[in-house]
Design a protein around this motif. Structure first.
Motif, PDB file in Angstrom:
ATOM      1  N   GLU A  75      18.988 -19.959  -7.996  1.00  0.00           N
ATOM      2  CA  GLU A  75      17.809 -19.311  -7.402  1.00  0.00           C
ATOM      3  C   GLU A  75      16.756 -19.032  -8.483  1.00  0.00           C
ATOM      4  O   GLU A  75      15.608 -18.734  -8.172  1.00  0.00           O
ATOM      5  N   TRP A  76      17.149 -19.158  -9.751  1.00  0.00           N
ATOM      6  CA  TRP A  76      16.206 -18.894 -10.843  1.00  0.00           C
ATOM      7  C   TRP A  76      15.453 -20.135 -11.304  1.00  0.00           C
ATOM      8  O   TRP A  76      14.582 -20.034 -12.174  1.00  0.00           O
TER       9      TRP A  76
ATOM     10  N   ARG B 121      26.346 -15.753 -21.520  1.00  0.00           N
ATOM     11  CA  ARG B 121      26.484 -14.383 -21.026  1.00  0.00           C
ATOM     12  C   ARG B 121      26.578 -14.371 -19.522  1.00  0.00           C
ATOM     13  O   ARG B 121      26.203 -15.316 -18.842  1.00  0.00           O
TER      14      ARG B 121
ATOM     15  N   VAL C 273      23.564 -19.646 -18.405  1.00  0.00           N
ATOM     16  CA  VAL C 273      24.275 -20.155 -17.216  1.00  0.00           C
ATOM     17  C   VAL C 273      24.013 -19.134 -16.112  1.00  0.00           C
ATOM     18  O   VAL C 273      24.403 -17.979 -16.235  1.00  0.00           O
ATOM     19  N   ARG C 274      23.346 -19.531 -15.052  1.00  0.00           N
ATOM     20  CA  ARG C 274      23.007 -18.558 -14.000  1.00  0.00           C
ATOM     21  C   ARG C 274      22.795 -19.272 -12.676  1.00  0.00           C
ATOM     22  O   ARG C 274      22.760 -20.503 -12.607  1.00  0.00           O
TER      23      ARG C 274
ATOM     24  N   GLU D 108      21.955  -5.799 -16.327  1.00  0.00           N
ATOM     25  CA  GLU D 108      20.509  -5.863 -16.089  1.00  0.00           C
ATOM     26  C   GLU D 108      20.113  -4.784 -15.090  1.00  0.00           C
ATOM     27  O   GLU D 108      20.033  -5.015 -13.891  1.00  0.00           O
TER      28      GLU D 108
ATOM     29  N   TYR E 190      12.566  -8.560 -14.757  1.00  0.00           N
ATOM     30  CA  TYR E 190      13.664  -9.454 -15.121  1.00  0.00           C
ATOM     31  C   TYR E 190      13.192 -10.533 -16.090  1.00  0.00           C
ATOM     32  O   TYR E 190      13.844 -10.801 -17.099  1.00  0.00           O
TER      33      TYR E 190
ATOM     34  N   ALA F 215      25.095 -11.785 -16.685  1.00  0.00           N
ATOM     35  CA  ALA F 215      24.061 -10.742 -16.728  1.00  0.00           C
ATOM     36  C   ALA F 215      23.773 -10.168 -15.346  1.00  0.00           C
ATOM     37  O   ALA F 215      22.681 -10.317 -14.812  1.00  0.00           O
ATOM     38  N   PRO F 216      24.764  -9.516 -14.760  1.00  0.00           N
ATOM     39  CA  PRO F 216      24.555  -9.010 -13.396  1.00  0.00           C
ATOM     40  C   PRO F 216      23.738  -7.724 -13.358  1.00  0.00           C
ATOM     41  O   PRO F 216      23.639  -7.009 -14.350  1.00  0.00           O
TER      42      PRO F 216
HETATM   43  N1  GLU Z   1      20.291 -10.045 -13.301  1.00  0.00           N
HETATM   44  C1  GLU Z   1      20.105 -11.381 -12.809  1.00  0.00           C
HETATM   45  C2  GLU Z   1      20.835 -11.498 -11.499  1.00  0.00           C
HETATM   46  O1  GLU Z   1      21.699 -10.687 -11.225  1.00  0.00           O
HETATM   47  C3  GLU Z   1      20.691 -12.327 -13.820  1.00  0.00           C
HETATM   48  C4  GLU Z   1      20.185 -13.694 -13.832  1.00  0.00           C
HETATM   49  C5  GLU Z   1      20.575 -14.304 -15.170  1.00  0.00           C
HETATM   50  O2  GLU Z   1      21.770 -14.552 -15.366  1.00  0.00           O
HETATM   51  O3  GLU Z   1      19.690 -14.510 -15.995  1.00  0.00           O
HETATM   52  O4  GLU Z   1      20.585 -12.386 -10.733  1.00  0.00           O
END
Ligand code: GLU
Length: 553
Positions: free
Chosen positions: A256-257, A39, A252-253, A75, A235, A41-42
């Motif tokens: 920074e996470w 996905r 896939v993101r 999101e 989040y 997920a912005p």
């Molecule tokens: N909403 C988060 C962001 O914009 C998404 C991170 C994710 O893909 O889990 O950074």
């Protein structure tokens, strides 16, 4: 009934469904072995960053190359950051580049697919159901601390020289007796729901990141917030519940996470979910005065995907360029498969760069020139018109006033073995064709080769006018230019001139430059013979005369 059950009933009287209900509503997808569900997920901030497009494209390729599903989830749990209808900007940004999704949000208040709602603000009941479950199991609790109280805890931690945060003995409300909770709730005191972390500061969590490899991070010990005072999830919690129920296999993101992965793995575990695989993408970097830094929304116009649309980069060029950043073997593949569609490239997440790829506009321009060079004149014209209709109305009107002429112009040096590679983006086209439209043309004859005097230039042009025939094809045209050389003191043979430049005034290339400047006011153009045919005899002779007179002074 345990106290935890009572607490959960007290906090979540509105929750009607059970986790099992949701598991049944959103069953495993039953895809073929190896098919990946990914996905994008912005958060709907109304602005799609090139890094966002990159991440979305990588996630899409991951799904597409495995026969999986790629979906768009919005999101929007942080209402403070949100802009009005930020969703449309993102959906349009993705669509402009053909990064289409199989399911998820498709526009303002619109979505498709069986695993929705795909907008977090519409999933409140779902989050509350799983928050209730965690509370029943003693893994979540309400915290009534005010901002001032949390500040005081932070100050105490500073003084004691320990890590800040709500954890261990600093987690004031972690063991609050049920009666006390009941009293505060009866009083209407606001609270957040916190995770009751069972993490051990001495222990590490390990996981295999598809891009970054083996990772080892300290276990999470923070009692992070799961639901904010308004009942909206953070989040972390939303990510865990959503990616489970939407049956994401690969998250896939942005990298920074990574530091949040221990919290996320803990959440998946406490909720009883199988954790997805993680692929953390390094941010796209830029060289700035020799230093690598992240592309910045504030400083770099090219950070916004709208920039590429406005400049008129073909979408396939942008994607092609992003693929060169994504997989270093892409360029070899492209050399071996010149005509193949991008979808044929065997994209591999594992081949993504661990540190940030460098974004280079000059490289994008090269890629784009190649992409445009193999397009037919019809396609180029269609694309230029689509761009101009939005961003350069005058030019649009000029082209559409005589579509045939526009097509003839764009056909010059196109379609053959060595197609022109001068156009990188549609916004350059007006300048490239300026000498073919009176409205755009500005004369500039002051561009003679160094070795050609104005008097010689005039002589060349006058001699040429005498032999010029509008019906000449390219080789006749060139032979005529050659035939003028010797009588004027030039050589038709470039090599000969190079061997002894003092023996001649110049060579045939200098002659054609003089003619080119007279006709187009440029030293560089595609096939001049073809250009002259488009201009027509009268106009050509006029321009040649005008330039000759100018040089005569
Ligand atoms: N909403 C988060 C962001 O914009 C998404 C991170 C994710 O893909 O889990 O950074």
């Amino acid at each position: 009934m345990t106290d935890y059950m009572k607490l959960a009933a007290l906090l979540f009287p509105d929750v009607e469904k059970t986790p099992e209900d949701y598991e049944a509503m959103y069953p495993e997808r039953g895809l073929a072995e190896g098919a990946r569900v990914t996905r994008f997920a912005p958060s709907p901030t109304g602005f799609l960053h090139i890094g966002g497009l990159f991440a979305a494209y990588v996630a899409k390729l991951t799904a597409d190359t495995t026969g999986g599903v790629f979906y768009l989830r919005i999101e929007d749990t942080d209402k403070k950051r949100e802009v009005e209808d930020g969703v449309s900007g993102i959906v349009k940004g993705l669509a402009d580049f053909g990064v289409t999704m199989d399911e998820g949000v498709t526009g303002f208040e619109q979505e498709t697919g069986d695993y929705g709602p795909y907008q977090q603000s519409k999933r409140r009941d779902i989050y509350r159901c799983f928050a209730k479950k965690l509370t029943e199991e003693g893994l979540a609790y309400p915290c009534f601390c005010t901002a001032e109280e949390l500040d005081a805890i932070r100050k105490q931690q500073e003084e004691e020289g320990v890590n800040p945060g709500y954890y261990g003995k600093y987690a004031r409300d972690r063991e609050m007796p049920l009666a006390e909770v009941e009293r505060r709730i009866a009083e209407g005191q606001p609270y957040v729901l916190r995770l009751k972390s069972q993490g051990d500061p001495e222990k590490k969590v390990r996981y295999q990141d598809i891009i970054k490899g083996k990772m080892e991070l300290p276990e999470n010990i923070m009692d992070i917030v799961l639901l904010k005072t308004d009942g909206i999830p953070t989040y972390h919690f939303a990510h865990c519940v959503d990616d489970h129920l939407m049956r994401t296999t690969h998250v896939v993101r942005g990298d920074e996470w990574i530091s949040s992965v221990p919290v996320h793995l803990q959440l998946f575990q406490y909720c009883g979910f199988r954790a997805p695989k993680f692929a953390h993408i390094a941010p796209i970097m830029k060289l700035d005065d020799g230093n690598k830094r992240k592309l910045s929304k504030r400083k770099d116009p090219e950070a916004a995907v709208s920039y590429y649309v406005e400049e008129g980069y073909p979408k396939e060029a942008v994607l092609e360029y992003l693929l060169t950043l994504a997989n270093s073997n892409f360029e070899d593949w492209r050399r071996a498969n010149k005509e193949a569609p991008l979808a044929d490239f065997p994209f591999n997440l594992k081949k993504m760069s661990v540190s940030g790829a460098l974004f280079d506009l000059a490289k994008l321009n090269d890629v784009s020139k190649n992409v445009i060079s193999v397009m037919s004149a019809e396609t180029v014209l269609d694309r230029v018109l689509t761009w101009a209709e939005e961003y350069d109305r005058d030019f649009y009107d000029l082209l559409t006033a005589d579509r045939d002429k526009a097509l003839r112009i764009l056909s010059v040096d196109r379609g053959g073995k060595k197609p022109r590679k001068d156009i990188a983006k549609w916004s350059e086209v007006p300048d490239f064709v300026a000498y073919l439209y009176d409205d755009l043309y500005t004369e500039n004859f002051d561009q003679l080769p160094e070795n050609v005097t104005p008097a010689d230039a005039a002589a060349i042009l006058e001699a040429y006018i005498d032999v010029y025939d509008e019906n000449d094809d390219q080789s006749e045209w060139f032979n005529k230019v050659k035939s003028l050389c010797e009588p004027l003191g030039y050589t038709p043979n470039v090599k000969e001139w190079k061997q002894d430049p003092t023996a001649f005034k110049g060579h045939v290339g200098h002659l054609s430059t003089v003619i080119r400047v007279a006709i187009t006011s440029r030293t560089n153009t595609p096939d001049l013979c073809a250009i002259m045919q488009i201009l027509g005899k009268e106009e050509c002779v006029n321009r040649l005369r005008k330039a000759a007179n100018y040089y005569k002074g």
